[in-house]
Enzyme design. Structure first.
Site, mmCIF file in Angstrom:
data_model
loop_
_atom_site.group_PDB
_atom_site.id
_atom_site.type_symbol
_atom_site.label_atom_id
_atom_site.label_comp_id
_atom_site.label_asym_id
_atom_site.label_seq_id
_atom_site.Cartn_x
_atom_site.Cartn_y
_atom_site.Cartn_z
ATOM 1 N N LYS A 1 0.841 -1.208 0.000
ATOM 2 C CA LYS A 1 0.000 0.000 0.000
ATOM 3 C C LYS A 1 0.873 1.254 0.000
ATOM 4 O O LYS A 1 0.590 2.223 -0.708
ATOM 5 C CB LYS A 1 -0.907 0.013 1.240
ATOM 6 N N GLN B 1 -4.977 -1.874 9.852
ATOM 7 C CA GLN B 1 -4.810 -3.188 9.223
ATOM 8 C C GLN B 1 -5.348 -4.298 10.134
ATOM 9 O O GLN B 1 -4.999 -4.373 11.298
ATOM 10 C CB GLN B 1 -3.311 -3.416 8.915
ATOM 11 N N ASP C 1 -11.380 2.510 4.157
ATOM 12 C CA ASP C 1 -11.655 1.072 4.057
ATOM 13 C C ASP C 1 -13.158 0.816 3.912
ATOM 14 O O ASP C 1 -13.580 -0.267 3.537
ATOM 15 C CB ASP C 1 -11.138 0.338 5.306
#
Length: 296
Positions: free
Chosen positions: A52, A96, A119
């Site tokens: 990322k 995460q 997200d």
């Protein structure tokens, strides 16, 4: 059979985003800034977060990686999230997953500012998505929609079967495929571990989206000719004949199912690269939404 090439499509999207970022720079505007928090040393998570950060560099975003030890308490993590929520320089951030067991995942996702939740996991964003309002769509489902759209896969009036009901892929996909518009307007069946006679359902499907995490689960006899198959599964399977000692395998018996499919995603190189591209797209969207707010 046509391959839904996620690797190539993700590159196209990154090129488009990079061009947008260049325009921002030329106008003297601030470029998007994505932050990621990672707790602990989970190998797969570290690899994913690393890619990322690389992707951010590739499109000209600023990025921040916040590494916290696996002993981090829930209170410490929530404090860090509050800092990022209040930092005007950060446009979007992700935490995460998975998190260590001492931390309540739901509490953490709830703590993220919905306007920075790139997200798309916050209940406010999930609710807006379910109501067809403009919002952040979770990156993997967003990537699947983008693949279907760019390859012009017909979804209207089709029977879509989703295998798996996770909050990250299965559940949002079942909502998105049934929404008005394209891709959407299909009749959706959501299947899971309690579904009986699953092969009876999948053989009637025009489109199958599987996010189960069981290698080679979907066999050729479970699908009809001309089916569209989206394979979200990604599992490391031990293989001594491979240099790495393992191979990456999806939920679909690709070799045999691909002979019957009209469109199919490969693993790797299908949905995976799209997820990161769409996370970047959501971050760009977060920056643009912030600019609009300032102008108001």
């Amino acid at each position: 059979m046509q391959l839904l090439d996620g690797k190539k499509t993700a590159e196209d999207i990154k090129n488009e985003i990079a061009a947008e970022v260049q325009k921002m720079k030329n106008n003297g505007e601030k470029v998007p800034h994505l932050a990621a928090i990672i707790v602990g040393n989970d190998g797969a998570s570290l690899t994913y977060v690393g890619s990322k950060v690389k992707a951010c560099e590739r499109v000209g975003f600023e990025s921040t990686l916040v590494k916290m030890p696996s002993t981090t308490s829930e209170t410490e993590l929530l404090k860090k999230i509050k800092e990022l929520n209040e930092d005007p320089n950060i446009d979007g951030f992700i935490v995460q997953l998975p998190l260590p067991e001492q931390i309540d995942e739901q509490k953490v996702l709830m703590a993220v500012d919905p306007s920075k939740d790139v997200d798309g996991f916050h209940p406010e964003n999930f609710g807006k998505m379910a109501l067809d309002m403009s919002t952040f769509i979770p990156a993997t489902p967003f990537g699947i929609l983008e693949l279907l759209e760019r390859y012009d896969v017909e979804t209207k009036g089709k029977h879509t079967v989703v295998i798996g009901r996770s909050h990250i892929v299965g559940r949002p996909m079942s909502i998105l495929m049934g929404r008005k518009g394209f891709p959407g307007n299909s009749t959706v069946t959501l299947t899971h571990s309690y579904t009986k006679n699953i092969a009876q359902i999948t053989t009637q499907a025009d489109i199958i989206i599987t996010a189960l995490g069981v290698p080679n689960y979907l066999k050729a006899e479970m699908v009809k000719d001309g089916v569209v198959v989206i394979d979200v599964g990604i599992t490391r399977v031990t293989d001594e004949s491979n240099d790495k000692g393992y191979v990456i395998t999806g939920d679909v018996d690709f070799e045999n199912v691909s002979k019957k499919a009209s469109f199919i995603t490969p693993v790797p190189g299908g949905v995976g690269p799209m997820t990161i591209a769409m996370l970047l797209k959501n971050t760009l969207l977060a920056r643009e939404m912030k600019i609009l707010k300032i102008q108001e």
